[in-house]
Write an enzyme that holds these catalytic residues in place. Structure first.
Site, PDB file in Angstrom:
ATOM      1  N   ASP A 232       0.851  -1.192   0.000  1.00 47.36           N
ATOM      2  CA  ASP A 232       0.000   0.000   0.000  1.00 47.36           C
ATOM      3  C   ASP A 232       0.889   1.245   0.000  1.00 47.36           C
ATOM      4  O   ASP A 232       1.893   1.318   0.708  1.00 47.36           O
ATOM      5  CB  ASP A 232      -0.922  -0.005   1.235  1.00 47.36           C
ATOM      6  CG  ASP A 232      -2.073   0.973   1.100  1.00 47.36           C
ATOM      7  OD1 ASP A 232      -3.216   0.526   0.973  1.00 47.36           O
ATOM      8  OD2 ASP A 232      -1.811   2.207   1.108  1.00 47.36           O
ATOM      9  N   ILE A 233       0.522   2.241  -0.777  1.00 41.04           N
ATOM     10  CA  ILE A 233       1.322   3.454  -0.910  1.00 41.04           C
ATOM     11  C   ILE A 233       1.300   4.284   0.382  1.00 41.04           C
ATOM     12  O   ILE A 233       2.196   5.108   0.605  1.00 41.04           O
ATOM     13  CB  ILE A 233       0.809   4.272  -2.122  1.00 41.04           C
ATOM     14  CG1 ILE A 233       1.903   5.135  -2.712  1.00 41.04           C
ATOM     15  CG2 ILE A 233      -0.427   5.074  -1.775  1.00 41.04           C
ATOM     16  CD1 ILE A 233       1.550   5.735  -4.062  1.00 41.04           C
TER      17      ILE A 233
ATOM     18  N   ASN B 254     -12.741  -3.162   2.859  1.00 43.41           N
ATOM     19  CA  ASN B 254     -13.638  -2.007   2.976  1.00 43.41           C
ATOM     20  C   ASN B 254     -14.622  -2.058   1.815  1.00 43.41           C
ATOM     21  O   ASN B 254     -14.215  -2.231   0.663  1.00 43.41           O
ATOM     22  CB  ASN B 254     -12.834  -0.707   2.921  1.00 43.41           C
ATOM     23  CG  ASN B 254     -11.925  -0.543   4.130  1.00 43.41           C
ATOM     24  OD1 ASN B 254     -12.261  -0.988   5.217  1.00 43.41           O
ATOM     25  ND2 ASN B 254     -10.782   0.078   3.930  1.00 43.41           N
TER      26      ASN B 254
ATOM     27  N   GLY C 189     -14.956   3.511   4.066  1.00 46.12           N
ATOM     28  CA  GLY C 189     -13.576   3.881   3.742  1.00 46.12           C
ATOM     29  C   GLY C 189     -13.073   3.362   2.411  1.00 46.12           C
ATOM     30  O   GLY C 189     -11.892   3.531   2.094  1.00 46.12           O
ATOM     31  N   GLN C 190     -13.959   2.743   1.610  1.00 44.45           N
ATOM     32  CA  GLN C 190     -13.474   2.273   0.299  1.00 44.45           C
ATOM     33  C   GLN C 190     -13.262   3.467  -0.621  1.00 44.45           C
ATOM     34  O   GLN C 190     -14.153   4.317  -0.770  1.00 44.45           O
ATOM     35  CB  GLN C 190     -14.474   1.285  -0.328  1.00 44.45           C
ATOM     36  CG  GLN C 190     -13.908   0.645  -1.606  1.00 44.45           C
ATOM     37  CD  GLN C 190     -14.817  -0.422  -2.212  1.00 44.45           C
ATOM     38  OE1 GLN C 190     -15.961  -0.622  -1.770  1.00 44.45           O
ATOM     39  NE2 GLN C 190     -14.313  -1.087  -3.240  1.00 44.45           N
TER      40      GLN C 190
ATOM     41  N   HIS D 208     -10.283  -5.477  -3.305  1.00 45.09           N
ATOM     42  CA  HIS D 208      -8.930  -5.666  -2.756  1.00 45.09           C
ATOM     43  C   HIS D 208      -9.004  -6.021  -1.291  1.00 45.09           C
ATOM     44  O   HIS D 208      -9.829  -5.484  -0.550  1.00 45.09           O
ATOM     45  CB  HIS D 208      -8.065  -4.412  -2.948  1.00 45.09           C
ATOM     46  CG  HIS D 208      -8.670  -3.153  -2.421  1.00 45.09           C
ATOM     47  ND1 HIS D 208      -9.639  -2.442  -3.101  1.00 45.09           N
ATOM     48  CD2 HIS D 208      -8.465  -2.475  -1.265  1.00 45.09           C
ATOM     49  CE1 HIS D 208      -9.990  -1.384  -2.396  1.00 45.09           C
ATOM     50  NE2 HIS D 208      -9.288  -1.379  -1.269  1.00 45.09           N
TER      51      HIS D 208
ATOM     52  N   HIS E 183      -6.958  -5.766   2.167  1.00 44.63           N
ATOM     53  CA  HIS E 183      -5.828  -5.198   2.906  1.00 44.63           C
ATOM     54  C   HIS E 183      -5.302  -6.303   3.830  1.00 44.63           C
ATOM     55  O   HIS E 183      -6.083  -6.896   4.585  1.00 44.63           O
ATOM     56  CB  HIS E 183      -6.279  -4.048   3.808  1.00 44.63           C
ATOM     57  CG  HIS E 183      -6.804  -2.848   3.103  1.00 44.63           C
ATOM     58  ND1 HIS E 183      -6.062  -1.702   2.932  1.00 44.63           N
ATOM     59  CD2 HIS E 183      -8.004  -2.591   2.535  1.00 44.63           C
ATOM     60  CE1 HIS E 183      -6.794  -0.789   2.310  1.00 44.63           C
ATOM     61  NE2 HIS E 183      -7.973  -1.302   2.057  1.00 44.63           N
TER      62      HIS E 183
HETATM   63  P1  5GP Z   1      -9.617   1.417   0.204  1.00 42.14           P
HETATM   64  O1  5GP Z   1      -9.588   2.782   0.855  1.00 42.14           O
HETATM   65  O2  5GP Z   1     -10.380   1.456  -1.101  1.00 42.14           O
HETATM   66  O3  5GP Z   1     -10.056   0.295   1.103  1.00 42.14           O
HETATM   67  O4  5GP Z   1      -8.103   1.065  -0.124  1.00 42.14           O
HETATM   68  C1  5GP Z   1      -7.407   1.638  -1.174  1.00 42.14           C
HETATM   69  C2  5GP Z   1      -5.964   1.629  -0.778  1.00 42.14           C
HETATM   70  O5  5GP Z   1      -5.185   1.877  -1.932  1.00 42.14           O
HETATM   71  C3  5GP Z   1      -5.586   2.716   0.243  1.00 42.14           C
HETATM   72  O6  5GP Z   1      -5.078   2.123   1.424  1.00 42.14           O
HETATM   73  C4  5GP Z   1      -4.530   3.551  -0.480  1.00 42.14           C
HETATM   74  O7  5GP Z   1      -3.476   3.972   0.358  1.00 42.14           O
HETATM   75  C5  5GP Z   1      -4.052   2.601  -1.572  1.00 42.14           C
HETATM   76  N1  5GP Z   1      -3.588   3.290  -2.774  1.00 42.14           N
HETATM   77  C6  5GP Z   1      -4.176   4.352  -3.398  1.00 42.14           C
HETATM   78  N2  5GP Z   1      -3.490   4.687  -4.505  1.00 42.14           N
HETATM   79  C7  5GP Z   1      -2.431   3.795  -4.576  1.00 42.14           C
HETATM   80  C8  5GP Z   1      -1.365   3.658  -5.502  1.00 42.14           C
HETATM   81  O8  5GP Z   1      -1.232   4.362  -6.507  1.00 42.14           O
HETATM   82  N3  5GP Z   1      -0.476   2.653  -5.248  1.00 42.14           N
HETATM   83  C9  5GP Z   1      -0.586   1.836  -4.156  1.00 42.14           C
HETATM   84  N4  5GP Z   1       0.353   0.899  -4.008  1.00 42.14           N
HETATM   85  N5  5GP Z   1      -1.593   1.944  -3.265  1.00 42.14           N
HETATM   86  C10 5GP Z   1      -2.503   2.927  -3.473  1.00 42.14           C
END
Ligand code: 5GP
Ligand code: ZN
Length: 117
Positions: free
Chosen positions: A35-36, A90, A96-97, A103, A105
């Site tokens: 995760d970034i 999420n 929080g999605q 995906h 986590h």
């Molecule tokens: P969500 O919030 O949808 O459950 O998770 C999305 C995740 O993707 C977040 O934790 C966010 O930090 C990660 N993310 C967003 N953009 C990028 C990216 O460009 N590269 C990577 N490796 N992770 C990302």
């Protein structure tokens, strides 16, 4: 068609190699990358290569691939030597999605609070 790559999807771009990512594992059906914006020492995302907006719609359409995502989450945790870890999906903006490509986590490497926020 269901599961096809979406032009405006960040994770489809990572699957295609059009956006770089630190990939830790890859299978025929999944990619796992860091995760970034990590929330724990281990914070890896496991995604199916096919595009579905969330985990439940993936499982409804492609149960085998949903199983692959879970198995890979366990493999990531093992590689990271995380005996205790959390798998989070999420689902929906209110939870929080932010990326609407299914995906998992995989979070570990520190104590994790329960219940989560
Ligand atoms: P969500 O919030 O949808 O459950 O998770 C999305 C995740 O993707 C977040 O934790 C966010 O930090 C990660 N993310 C967003 N953009 C990028 C990216 O460009 N590269 C990577 N490796 N992770 C990302
Ligand atoms: Zn996608």
């Amino acid at each position: 068609m269901a599961g096809e790559p979406q032009a405006d999807c960040l994770f489809c771009k990572i699957v295609a190699g059009d956006v770089p990512a630190t990939v830790v594992r890859e299978t025929e059906t999944t990619v796992a990358f860091r995760d970034i914006n990590p929330q724990a020492p281990t914070h890896v995302l496991v995604i199916p290569k096919v595009h579905y907006p969330d985990a439940a719609s993936l499982a409804a359409a492609e149960p085998g691939i949903a199983g692959d995502v879970l198995r890979e989450a366990g493999e990531v945790a093992a590689e990271e030597k995380s005996e205790s870890y959390r798998i989070v999906f999420n689902t929906g903006a209110g939870a929080g999605q932010t990326v609407f490509h299914a995906h998992a986590h995989v979070l570990g490497g520190r104590g994790l609070q329960w219940p989560p926020g």
